[in-house]
Scaffold this motif. Structure first.
Motif, PDB file in Angstrom:
ATOM      1  N   PHE A  41       0.831  -1.206   0.000  1.00  0.00           N
ATOM      2  CA  PHE A  41       0.000   0.000   0.000  1.00  0.00           C
ATOM      3  C   PHE A  41       0.865   1.256   0.000  1.00  0.00           C
ATOM      4  CE2 PHE A  41      -2.645   3.256   2.067  1.00  0.00           C
ATOM      5  CZ  PHE A  41      -3.762   3.204   1.232  1.00  0.00           C
ATOM      6  N   ALA A  42       1.992   1.210   0.703  1.00  0.00           N
ATOM      7  CA  ALA A  42       2.899   2.364   0.708  1.00  0.00           C
ATOM      8  C   ALA A  42       3.395   2.655  -0.706  1.00  0.00           C
ATOM      9  CB  ALA A  42       4.079   2.094   1.644  1.00  0.00           C
ATOM     10  N   PHE A  43       3.717   1.614  -1.453  1.00  0.00           N
ATOM     11  CA  PHE A  43       4.177   1.818  -2.824  1.00  0.00           C
ATOM     12  C   PHE A  43       3.049   2.292  -3.732  1.00  0.00           C
ATOM     13  CE2 PHE A  43       7.924  -0.631  -1.595  1.00  0.00           C
ATOM     14  CZ  PHE A  43       8.916   0.043  -2.305  1.00  0.00           C
ATOM     15  N   LEU A  44       1.812   1.872  -3.444  1.00  0.00           N
ATOM     16  CA  LEU A  44       0.674   2.364  -4.227  1.00  0.00           C
ATOM     17  C   LEU A  44       0.491   3.870  -4.013  1.00  0.00           C
ATOM     18  CD1 LEU A  44      -2.047  -0.424  -3.833  1.00  0.00           C
ATOM     19  CD2 LEU A  44      -0.749   0.169  -5.895  1.00  0.00           C
ATOM     20  N   LEU A  45       0.620   4.310  -2.770  1.00  0.00           N
ATOM     21  CA  LEU A  45       0.506   5.750  -2.501  1.00  0.00           C
ATOM     22  C   LEU A  45       1.645   6.517  -3.161  1.00  0.00           C
ATOM     23  CD1 LEU A  45      -0.603   6.046   1.245  1.00  0.00           C
ATOM     24  CD2 LEU A  45      -1.992   6.171  -0.815  1.00  0.00           C
ATOM     25  N   LEU A  46       2.847   5.956  -3.134  1.00  0.00           N
ATOM     26  CA  LEU A  46       3.967   6.613  -3.796  1.00  0.00           C
ATOM     27  C   LEU A  46       3.709   6.721  -5.295  1.00  0.00           C
ATOM     28  CD1 LEU A  46       6.823   7.800  -3.744  1.00  0.00           C
ATOM     29  CD2 LEU A  46       7.714   5.464  -3.899  1.00  0.00           C
ATOM     30  N   ALA A  47       3.165   5.668  -5.886  1.00  0.00           N
ATOM     31  CA  ALA A  47       2.838   5.705  -7.315  1.00  0.00           C
ATOM     32  C   ALA A  47       1.773   6.751  -7.609  1.00  0.00           C
ATOM     33  CB  ALA A  47       2.373   4.324  -7.776  1.00  0.00           C
ATOM     34  N   LEU A  48       0.807   6.900  -6.699  1.00  0.00           N
ATOM     35  CA  LEU A  48      -0.237   7.912  -6.873  1.00  0.00           C
ATOM     36  C   LEU A  48       0.361   9.316  -6.867  1.00  0.00           C
ATOM     37  CD1 LEU A  48      -3.197   8.916  -6.912  1.00  0.00           C
ATOM     38  CD2 LEU A  48      -3.189   8.717  -4.406  1.00  0.00           C
ATOM     39  N   ILE A  49       1.243   9.583  -5.925  1.00  0.00           N
ATOM     40  CA  ILE A  49       1.874  10.903  -5.847  1.00  0.00           C
ATOM     41  C   ILE A  49       2.711  11.174  -7.088  1.00  0.00           C
ATOM     42  CG2 ILE A  49       3.443  12.367  -4.529  1.00  0.00           C
ATOM     43  CD1 ILE A  49       0.750  11.790  -3.178  1.00  0.00           C
ATOM     44  N   VAL A  50       3.445  10.170  -7.533  1.00  0.00           N
ATOM     45  CA  VAL A  50       4.255  10.328  -8.747  1.00  0.00           C
ATOM     46  C   VAL A  50       3.368  10.638  -9.949  1.00  0.00           C
ATOM     47  CG1 VAL A  50       5.735   9.095 -10.393  1.00  0.00           C
ATOM     48  CG2 VAL A  50       6.170   8.905  -7.948  1.00  0.00           C
ATOM     49  N   ALA A  51       2.256   9.916 -10.079  1.00  0.00           N
ATOM     50  CA  ALA A  51       1.343  10.151 -11.201  1.00  0.00           C
ATOM     51  C   ALA A  51       0.786  11.573 -11.165  1.00  0.00           C
ATOM     52  CB  ALA A  51       0.204   9.134 -11.158  1.00  0.00           C
ATOM     53  N   LEU A  52       0.432  12.058  -9.980  1.00  0.00           N
ATOM     54  CA  LEU A  52      -0.103  13.419  -9.858  1.00  0.00           C
ATOM     55  C   LEU A  52       0.955  14.455 -10.218  1.00  0.00           C
ATOM     56  CD1 LEU A  52      -2.096  13.058  -6.523  1.00  0.00           C
ATOM     57  CD2 LEU A  52      -3.058  13.350  -8.804  1.00  0.00           C
ATOM     58  N   GLN A  53       2.174  14.260  -9.723  1.00  0.00           N
ATOM     59  CA  GLN A  53       3.237  15.220  -9.989  1.00  0.00           C
ATOM     60  C   GLN A  53       3.658  15.217 -11.453  1.00  0.00           C
ATOM     61  OE1 GLN A  53       4.564  17.526  -8.046  1.00  0.00           O
ATOM     62  NE2 GLN A  53       3.418  16.971  -6.219  1.00  0.00           N
ATOM     63  N   VAL A  54       3.685  14.055 -12.060  1.00  0.00           N
ATOM     64  CA  VAL A  54       4.044  13.963 -13.475  1.00  0.00           C
ATOM     65  C   VAL A  54       2.962  14.601 -14.347  1.00  0.00           C
ATOM     66  CG1 VAL A  54       4.377  12.330 -15.378  1.00  0.00           C
ATOM     67  CG2 VAL A  54       5.563  11.976 -13.218  1.00  0.00           C
ATOM     68  N   SER A  55       1.715  14.522 -13.887  1.00  0.00           N
ATOM     69  CA  SER A  55       0.609  15.103 -14.655  1.00  0.00           C
ATOM     70  C   SER A  55       0.664  16.627 -14.691  1.00  0.00           C
ATOM     71  CB  SER A  55      -0.736  14.651 -14.071  1.00  0.00           C
ATOM     72  OG  SER A  55      -0.853  13.242 -14.126  1.00  0.00           O
ATOM     73  N   GLY A  56       1.429  17.218 -13.794  1.00  0.00           N
ATOM     74  CA  GLY A  56       1.563  18.668 -13.802  1.00  0.00           C
ATOM     75  C   GLY A  56       1.126  19.300 -12.500  1.00  0.00           C
ATOM     76  N   GLU A  57       1.497  20.572 -12.318  1.00  0.00           N
ATOM     77  CA  GLU A  57       1.191  21.285 -11.084  1.00  0.00           C
ATOM     78  C   GLU A  57      -0.308  21.431 -10.854  1.00  0.00           C
ATOM     79  OE1 GLU A  57       3.187  25.011 -11.120  1.00  0.00           O
ATOM     80  OE2 GLU A  57       5.186  24.139 -10.944  1.00  0.00           O
ATOM     81  N   ARG A  58      -1.085  21.575 -11.926  1.00  0.00           N
ATOM     82  CA  ARG A  58      -2.525  21.780 -11.759  1.00  0.00           C
ATOM     83  C   ARG A  58      -3.184  20.547 -11.142  1.00  0.00           C
ATOM     84  NH1 ARG A  58      -6.288  25.250 -13.802  1.00  0.00           N
ATOM     85  NH2 ARG A  58      -4.669  26.281 -15.026  1.00  0.00           N
ATOM     86  N   PHE A  59      -2.865  19.358 -11.669  1.00  0.00           N
ATOM     87  CA  PHE A  59      -3.467  18.134 -11.130  1.00  0.00           C
ATOM     88  C   PHE A  59      -2.992  17.883  -9.700  1.00  0.00           C
ATOM     89  CE2 PHE A  59      -3.880  17.401 -15.700  1.00  0.00           C
ATOM     90  CZ  PHE A  59      -5.185  16.938 -15.773  1.00  0.00           C
ATOM     91  N   ALA A  60      -1.707  18.105  -9.456  1.00  0.00           N
ATOM     92  CA  ALA A  60      -1.183  17.931  -8.103  1.00  0.00           C
ATOM     93  C   ALA A  60      -1.847  18.915  -7.149  1.00  0.00           C
ATOM     94  CB  ALA A  60       0.330  18.119  -8.102  1.00  0.00           C
ATOM     95  N   GLY A  61      -2.168  20.127  -7.638  1.00  0.00           N
ATOM     96  CA  GLY A  61      -2.818  21.123  -6.810  1.00  0.00           C
ATOM     97  C   GLY A  61      -4.239  20.740  -6.437  1.00  0.00           C
TER      98      GLY A  61
END
Length: 437
Positions: A120-140
């Motif tokens: 689950f920790a790696f799933l959350l890390l993957a989620l954060i990476v996906a949001l950050q790679v998608s750009g500042e707007r999605f991460a925001g």
């Protein structure tokens, strides 16, 4: 404007929403009891003063504040780059490692017992990476969602605690106070994050008026204080002080005492959403700082211009994943690394205050002395906490190594690729006697 405010507040509160802060909050209440409430209020007021200095309107360039610009123009290129790299790299690598593993254990023990906690920790890390790679707007947008879910869960628990059966009982005999000075001074670490500046046009219309930089940071500080005070008093009322001082899960114990299994589930949601908010904010802070260095050609090994954002996101994730796979979270030394990273962060904010004081003096603004004083207070507090820490030798050693490596890399890069810095703010000629606010 309102969306920009929500984003700026949620990013500033990223670390404040983390479960690690709740642990420190519970331990602080157990060790200092009601005196810790005064420490929280004092830390908030001190942090608000810091915000008023480092986000002073006179220090804005073209209407905007940048952390990198403040440090570079106030302290110089190499010191600024060294401080930013040292503090941001340690925070973005070490803090998420501990937080993600904590979220994994919470999910495993509260919701799904058969699911691997590290999975689950790696799933959350993957989620954060996906949001950050998608750009500042999605991460925001995700940051605002994580913050709302976490705060909503905590508000429900607070309301349940206020109206719960313990609220009708006499006040515990533990009321009073005891003194643990490191814990009192350490309350400053609970409010870190107010030094973050809203990214350009992340959720705001480009043509709209920019939000004053100190407003969301101040709102985040006092919003966090309000939550901390309510939750601290509930922990103190529902759990014995000696138990609060020794346990590593005071927030979970309190939630279950307040509302049974329902409270436990709500706290599980708060932990997971709080971890996501904290890790997402830490990534955004590091990337924003690196972007400021890259624009000035001060990021070692990186070409001038826009930051290669995705490259750094994947690099951060790779190192964090390697540390989790290596079992770092299972060793006590991770706590020493986390404490060191937070102290470096606090010291960097202190350096920002000194840089702001230097720049305000150039502008003939009378508040420059306040910058010097606040900077000295934060740096001395960081030094005191480091030397009074039980793993002081490890913390000092890690700090020295980090500073030597980052300062050496920054100095070498400045020699290989020298670059002229942007023009600092000009002296305010409208008030040559006492300066203006």
């Amino acid at each position: 404007m309102f969306r920009s405010f929500l984003l700026a507040v949620s990013l500033s509160m990223g670390w404040m929403l983390s479960p690690d802060v709740q642990v420190r909050l519970g331990n602080g209440m157990g060790l200092n009891r009601t005196l810790f409430l005064a420490a929280l209020a004092a830390s908030t007021l001190l942090s608000a003063l810091v915000v008023s200095i480092i986000r002073h309107p006179k220090l804005a360039v073209e209407g905007r504040h940048t952390q990198t610009g403040l440090l570079v123009q106030g302290l110089g290129k190499v010191p600024a780059a060294s401080l930013i790299l040292c503090a941001r790299i340690s925070c973005v690598l070490v803090l998420p490692t501990g937080l993600l593993v904590a979220a994994g254990f919470a999910f495993n023990e509260i919701f799904v017992y058969w699911f691997p906690n590290f999975g689950f920790a790696f799933l959350l890390l993957a989620l954060i990476v996906a949001l950050q790679v998608s750009g500042e707007r999605f991460a925001g947008y995700a940051q605002v969602f994580f913050a709302i879910v976490m705060l909503g869960s905590m508000i429900l628990l607070c309301l349940a605690g206020i109206s719960g059966p313990v609220s009708t009982n006499p006040v515990s005999a533990d009321i009073g106070f005891s003194l643990s000075l490191p814990t009192m001074v350490g309350s400053l670490l609970l409010f870190l994050g107010y030094d973050f500046v809203l990214p350009r046009n992340t959720m705001a219309d480009q043509n709209k008026e920019l939000l004053p930089a100190m407003i969301p940071a101040t709102g985040a500080l006092f919003g966090a204080l309000l939550l901390f005070l309510f939750w601290s008093m509930l922990m103190f009322q529902y759990v014995a002080s000696d138990h609060l001082a020794s346990t590593t899960i005071p927030h979970l114990i309190t939630a279950r005492a307040i509302w049974g299994d329902t409270g436990r589930y709500l706290m599980g949601i708060a932990i997971i959403s709080g971890v996501c908010a904290a890790v997402n904010a830490l990534f955004s802070m590091a990337l924003k700082s690196f972007s400021g260095l890259a624009r000035r050609h001060l990021l070692p090994g990186h070409p001038p211009g826009r930051l290669k954002r995705k490259r750094f996101v994947f690099l951060f994730a790779l190192i964090i994943g390697a540390m989790m796979l290596g079992g770092l979270a299972g060793y006590q030394i991770l706590e020493a690394y986390i404490q060191t990273a937070l102290l470096l962060w606090l010291a960097m904010v202190g350096a920002e205050c000194i840089a702001a004081g230097i720049m305000l003096k150039r502008l003939n603004n009378y508040r420059y002395r306040q910058g010097y004083i606040l900077g000295a207070i934060l740096i001395l507090a960081a030094m005191y906490l480091m030397f009074s820490y039980q793993y002081a030798f490890t913390s000092i050693r890690v700090t020295l190594v980090a500073f030597i490596v980052t300062a050496g890399a920054s100095a070498l890069w400045n020699i290989i690729k020298p670059v002229a810095e942007v023009t600092p703010p000009q002296k305010d000629k409208s008030n040559t006697t006492g300066g203006s606010q």
